[in-house]
Design a protein around this motif. Structure first.
Motif, short mmCIF file in Angstrom:
data_model
loop_
_atom_site.label_atom_id
_atom_site.label_comp_id
_atom_site.label_asym_id
_atom_site.label_seq_id
_atom_site.Cartn_x
_atom_site.Cartn_y
_atom_site.Cartn_z
N LYS A 3 0.84 -1.20 0.00
CA LYS A 3 0.00 0.00 0.00
C LYS A 3 0.87 1.25 0.00
CE LYS A 3 -4.47 -0.88 0.46
NZ LYS A 3 -5.44 -0.34 -0.45
N LEU A 4 0.40 2.30 -0.65
CA LEU A 4 1.07 3.60 -0.64
C LEU A 4 0.99 4.19 0.76
CD1 LEU A 4 2.29 5.98 -2.35
CD2 LEU A 4 -0.02 6.87 -2.41
N ASP A 5 2.13 4.58 1.31
CA ASP A 5 2.18 5.26 2.60
C ASP A 5 2.63 6.69 2.31
OD1 ASP A 5 2.68 6.34 5.08
OD2 ASP A 5 4.06 4.77 5.72
N PRO A 6 1.72 7.66 2.37
CA PRO A 6 2.07 9.03 1.99
C PRO A 6 3.15 9.66 2.87
CG PRO A 6 -0.12 8.96 2.96
CD PRO A 6 0.33 7.54 2.78
N HIS A 7 3.43 9.05 4.03
CA HIS A 7 4.48 9.56 4.91
C HIS A 7 5.86 9.11 4.45
CE1 HIS A 7 1.45 11.07 7.62
NE2 HIS A 7 0.88 9.88 7.62
N GLN A 8 5.92 8.04 3.66
CA GLN A 8 7.21 7.51 3.22
C GLN A 8 7.35 7.38 1.71
OE1 GLN A 8 8.01 3.84 5.27
NE2 GLN A 8 8.49 4.91 7.16
N HIS A 9 6.24 7.46 0.99
CA HIS A 9 6.27 7.31 -0.46
C HIS A 9 5.72 8.57 -1.13
CE1 HIS A 9 5.40 2.98 0.88
NE2 HIS A 9 6.70 3.06 0.64
N GLN A 10 6.27 8.89 -2.29
CA GLN A 10 5.76 9.99 -3.10
C GLN A 10 5.28 9.40 -4.42
OE1 GLN A 10 8.54 13.15 -3.77
NE2 GLN A 10 7.13 14.30 -5.05
N ALA A 11 3.96 9.51 -4.67
CA ALA A 11 3.39 8.98 -5.90
C ALA A 11 3.74 9.92 -7.05
CB ALA A 11 1.88 8.83 -5.77
N MET A 12 4.53 9.44 -7.99
CA MET A 12 4.96 10.26 -9.12
C MET A 12 4.01 10.11 -10.30
SD MET A 12 7.55 11.70 -7.84
CE MET A 12 8.18 12.54 -9.28
N GLN A 13 3.30 8.99 -10.34
CA GLN A 13 2.43 8.70 -11.47
C GLN A 13 1.40 7.66 -11.04
OE1 GLN A 13 4.72 7.06 -14.65
NE2 GLN A 13 3.07 7.13 -16.13
N THR A 14 0.22 7.72 -11.65
CA THR A 14 -0.77 6.66 -11.45
C THR A 14 -1.00 5.98 -12.79
OG1 THR A 14 -2.61 8.19 -11.82
CG2 THR A 14 -1.95 7.81 -9.53
N VAL A 15 -1.16 4.68 -12.75
CA VAL A 15 -1.37 3.91 -13.98
C VAL A 15 -2.49 2.91 -13.75
CG1 VAL A 15 1.00 4.12 -14.81
CG2 VAL A 15 0.39 2.20 -13.36
N GLU A 16 -3.16 2.53 -14.83
CA GLU A 16 -4.17 1.47 -14.74
C GLU A 16 -3.43 0.16 -14.54
OE1 GLU A 16 -6.86 1.48 -18.02
OE2 GLU A 16 -7.39 3.58 -17.73
N SER A 17 -3.93 -0.64 -13.63
CA SER A 17 -3.27 -1.90 -13.30
C SER A 17 -4.30 -2.89 -12.78
CB SER A 17 -2.20 -1.65 -12.24
OG SER A 17 -1.64 -2.86 -11.80
N GLU A 18 -3.96 -4.16 -12.83
CA GLU A 18 -4.82 -5.20 -12.26
C GLU A 18 -4.69 -5.25 -10.74
OE1 GLU A 18 -4.14 -8.91 -14.19
OE2 GLU A 18 -4.61 -8.11 -16.17
N GLN A 19 -3.69 -4.54 -10.20
CA GLN A 19 -3.49 -4.51 -8.76
C GLN A 19 -4.57 -3.66 -8.10
OE1 GLN A 19 1.20 -3.92 -9.23
NE2 GLN A 19 0.51 -3.79 -7.13
#
Length: 78
Positions: free
Chosen positions: A28-44
């Motif tokens: 899972k994305l943790d906004p305190h430790q990860h920076q989302a640079m891009q979003t993509v369509e995925s089966e996840q």
């Protein structure tokens, strides 16, 4: 030579309490430790890490640099 340099750098990081942020595909994305640079369509599942662009680091418990990641986007509701 390269292995010795890497070994010395690893020792220096340990002495300074610098550790790598765990940014693994499927987590899972943790906004305190990860920076989302891009979003993509995925089966996840939405808001999970699809790939890691750059590693992130912690100094003791403080973020030096967040891990830069690509995140799965939520499916469009129709």
């Amino acid at each position: 030579g390269v292995d010795m340099t890497l070994s010395e750098l690893t020792k220096a990081f340990l002495n300074a309490q610098i550790t790598e942020i765990k940014a693994e595909i499927g987590n899972k994305l943790d906004p305190h430790q990860h920076q989302a640079m891009q979003t993509v369509e995925s089966e996840q599942e939405a808001n999970t890490i699809v790939s890691v662009m750059k590693k992130g680091y912690l100094l003791a418990d403080r973020v030096l640099r967040p891990a830069m990641v690509v995140v799965a986007k939520a499916a469009d509701a129709e």
